[in-house]
Design a protein around this motif. Structure first.
Motif, PDB file in Angstrom:
ATOM      1  N   MET A   1     -51.559  25.450 -30.492  1.00  0.00           N
ATOM      2  CA  MET A   1     -50.783  25.734 -31.681  1.00  0.00           C
ATOM      3  C   MET A   1     -50.603  24.428 -32.459  1.00  0.00           C
ATOM      4  O   MET A   1     -50.325  23.396 -31.877  1.00  0.00           O
ATOM      5  CB  MET A   1     -49.444  26.339 -31.265  1.00  0.00           C
ATOM      6  CG  MET A   1     -48.574  26.848 -32.369  1.00  0.00           C
ATOM      7  SD  MET A   1     -48.949  28.394 -33.216  1.00  0.00           S
ATOM      8  CE  MET A   1     -49.364  29.549 -31.958  1.00  0.00           C
ATOM      9  N   THR A   2     -50.724  24.496 -33.746  1.00  0.00           N
ATOM     10  CA  THR A   2     -50.544  23.354 -34.633  1.00  0.00           C
ATOM     11  C   THR A   2     -49.081  23.228 -35.013  1.00  0.00           C
ATOM     12  O   THR A   2     -48.417  24.224 -35.272  1.00  0.00           O
ATOM     13  CB  THR A   2     -51.392  23.537 -35.903  1.00  0.00           C
ATOM     14  OG1 THR A   2     -52.747  23.593 -35.516  1.00  0.00           O
ATOM     15  CG2 THR A   2     -51.185  22.413 -36.877  1.00  0.00           C
ATOM     16  N   TYR A   3     -48.585  22.002 -35.057  1.00  0.00           N
ATOM     17  CA  TYR A   3     -47.190  21.793 -35.412  1.00  0.00           C
ATOM     18  C   TYR A   3     -46.983  21.988 -36.911  1.00  0.00           C
ATOM     19  O   TYR A   3     -47.699  21.429 -37.733  1.00  0.00           O
ATOM     20  CB  TYR A   3     -46.733  20.378 -35.024  1.00  0.00           C
ATOM     21  CG  TYR A   3     -45.340  20.085 -35.496  1.00  0.00           C
ATOM     22  CD1 TYR A   3     -44.239  20.617 -34.825  1.00  0.00           C
ATOM     23  CD2 TYR A   3     -45.118  19.310 -36.621  1.00  0.00           C
ATOM     24  CE1 TYR A   3     -42.945  20.367 -35.265  1.00  0.00           C
ATOM     25  CE2 TYR A   3     -43.826  19.051 -37.063  1.00  0.00           C
ATOM     26  CZ  TYR A   3     -42.750  19.585 -36.383  1.00  0.00           C
ATOM     27  OH  TYR A   3     -41.476  19.343 -36.825  1.00  0.00           O
ATOM     28  N   VAL A   4     -46.006  22.809 -37.249  1.00  0.00           N
ATOM     29  CA  VAL A   4     -45.527  22.981 -38.618  1.00  0.00           C
ATOM     30  C   VAL A   4     -44.017  22.793 -38.551  1.00  0.00           C
ATOM     31  O   VAL A   4     -43.349  23.400 -37.714  1.00  0.00           O
ATOM     32  CB  VAL A   4     -45.863  24.381 -39.187  1.00  0.00           C
ATOM     33  CG1 VAL A   4     -45.249  24.572 -40.564  1.00  0.00           C
ATOM     34  CG2 VAL A   4     -47.363  24.602 -39.236  1.00  0.00           C
ATOM     35  N   THR A  40     -61.401  30.572 -41.443  1.00  0.00           N
ATOM     36  CA  THR A  40     -60.559  31.752 -41.219  1.00  0.00           C
ATOM     37  C   THR A  40     -59.660  31.545 -40.010  1.00  0.00           C
ATOM     38  O   THR A  40     -58.464  31.859 -40.062  1.00  0.00           O
ATOM     39  CB  THR A  40     -61.426  33.008 -41.014  1.00  0.00           C
ATOM     40  OG1 THR A  40     -62.248  33.187 -42.164  1.00  0.00           O
ATOM     41  CG2 THR A  40     -60.573  34.244 -40.789  1.00  0.00           C
ATOM     42  N   GLU A  41     -60.211  30.989 -38.944  1.00  0.00           N
ATOM     43  CA  GLU A  41     -59.414  30.739 -37.741  1.00  0.00           C
ATOM     44  C   GLU A  41     -58.345  29.674 -37.989  1.00  0.00           C
ATOM     45  O   GLU A  41     -57.211  29.814 -37.518  1.00  0.00           O
ATOM     46  CB  GLU A  41     -60.319  30.304 -36.590  1.00  0.00           C
ATOM     47  CG  GLU A  41     -61.222  31.412 -36.093  1.00  0.00           C
ATOM     48  CD  GLU A  41     -62.297  30.917 -35.137  1.00  0.00           C
ATOM     49  OE1 GLU A  41     -62.656  31.692 -34.226  1.00  0.00           O
ATOM     50  OE2 GLU A  41     -62.770  29.772 -35.287  1.00  0.00           O
ATOM     51  N   VAL A  47     -50.865  30.121 -40.357  1.00  0.00           N
ATOM     52  CA  VAL A  47     -49.890  31.211 -40.540  1.00  0.00           C
ATOM     53  C   VAL A  47     -49.070  31.392 -39.268  1.00  0.00           C
ATOM     54  O   VAL A  47     -47.830  31.426 -39.319  1.00  0.00           O
ATOM     55  CB  VAL A  47     -50.597  32.527 -40.946  1.00  0.00           C
ATOM     56  CG1 VAL A  47     -49.618  33.696 -40.921  1.00  0.00           C
ATOM     57  CG2 VAL A  47     -51.241  32.391 -42.314  1.00  0.00           C
ATOM     58  N   SER A  48     -49.728  31.468 -38.122  1.00  0.00           N
ATOM     59  CA  SER A  48     -49.015  31.671 -36.852  1.00  0.00           C
ATOM     60  C   SER A  48     -48.061  30.524 -36.553  1.00  0.00           C
ATOM     61  O   SER A  48     -46.923  30.749 -36.141  1.00  0.00           O
ATOM     62  CB  SER A  48     -50.020  31.794 -35.695  1.00  0.00           C
ATOM     63  OG  SER A  48     -50.801  32.934 -35.843  1.00  0.00           O
ATOM     64  N   SER A  49     -48.514  29.311 -36.766  1.00  0.00           N
ATOM     65  CA  SER A  49     -47.681  28.141 -36.488  1.00  0.00           C
ATOM     66  C   SER A  49     -46.466  28.100 -37.410  1.00  0.00           C
ATOM     67  O   SER A  49     -45.358  27.766 -36.976  1.00  0.00           O
ATOM     68  CB  SER A  49     -48.494  26.856 -36.653  1.00  0.00           C
ATOM     69  OG  SER A  49     -49.524  26.808 -35.696  1.00  0.00           O
ATOM     70  N   ALA A  50     -46.663  28.425 -38.679  1.00  0.00           N
ATOM     71  CA  ALA A  50     -45.554  28.421 -39.632  1.00  0.00           C
ATOM     72  C   ALA A  50     -44.523  29.500 -39.285  1.00  0.00           C
ATOM     73  O   ALA A  50     -43.310  29.241 -39.345  1.00  0.00           O
ATOM     74  CB  ALA A  50     -46.076  28.616 -41.051  1.00  0.00           C
ATOM     75  N   GLU A  56     -40.990  32.569 -43.129  1.00  0.00           N
ATOM     76  CA  GLU A  56     -41.257  34.000 -43.269  1.00  0.00           C
ATOM     77  C   GLU A  56     -42.748  34.210 -43.537  1.00  0.00           C
ATOM     78  O   GLU A  56     -43.346  33.472 -44.330  1.00  0.00           O
ATOM     79  CB  GLU A  56     -40.443  34.591 -44.422  1.00  0.00           C
ATOM     80  CG  GLU A  56     -38.944  34.503 -44.232  1.00  0.00           C
ATOM     81  CD  GLU A  56     -38.449  35.395 -43.104  1.00  0.00           C
ATOM     82  OE1 GLU A  56     -38.979  36.520 -42.947  1.00  0.00           O
ATOM     83  OE2 GLU A  56     -37.540  34.956 -42.381  1.00  0.00           O
ATOM     84  N   GLU A  57     -43.340  35.215 -42.907  1.00  0.00           N
ATOM     85  CA  GLU A  57     -44.777  35.454 -43.055  1.00  0.00           C
ATOM     86  C   GLU A  57     -45.179  35.641 -44.513  1.00  0.00           C
ATOM     87  O   GLU A  57     -46.188  35.082 -44.958  1.00  0.00           O
ATOM     88  CB  GLU A  57     -45.210  36.671 -42.247  1.00  0.00           C
ATOM     89  CG  GLU A  57     -46.698  36.932 -42.347  1.00  0.00           C
ATOM     90  CD  GLU A  57     -47.184  38.061 -41.456  1.00  0.00           C
ATOM     91  OE1 GLU A  57     -48.395  38.352 -41.522  1.00  0.00           O
ATOM     92  OE2 GLU A  57     -46.383  38.657 -40.712  1.00  0.00           O
TER      93      GLU A  57
END
Length: 89
Positions: A1-4, A40-41, A47-50, A56-57
């Protein structure tokens, strides 16, 4: 997971959108430097990390959809967040 980074402003605060753009820009830069995943990935990862960070999505997807698109060095189009062309400096 990338840090946001997590949001520091409440929903409805005008500064929240700018904070999100900055957070996504930083995370995207890191992903572009370290990930061999497809565009795309990497977008899905952002999006997932945020969302995991508390954004909010719908605001994340809106911020990503509002990215400016400019040519990259190899001639393909590359999304950017708040990047100022060097010719305007």
């Amino acid at each position: 997971m990338t840090y946001v980074a997590s949001p520091s402003h409440s929903i409805g605060d005008a500064a929240r959108t700018e904070d999100l753009k900055q957070c996504l820009e930083t995370a995207r830069k890191h992903l572009n430097e370290t990930s061999r995943a497809s565009d795309t990935e990497r977008q899905q990862e952002l999006v997932s990390s945020a969302i995991d960070a508390g954004w909010e999505e719908d605001e994340v997807r809106a911020a990503l959809a509002n990215e400016e698109v400019e040519p990259s060095h190899d001639g393909s189009l590359m999304p950017t967040l708040g990047v100022v062309p060097s010719s305007s400096l």
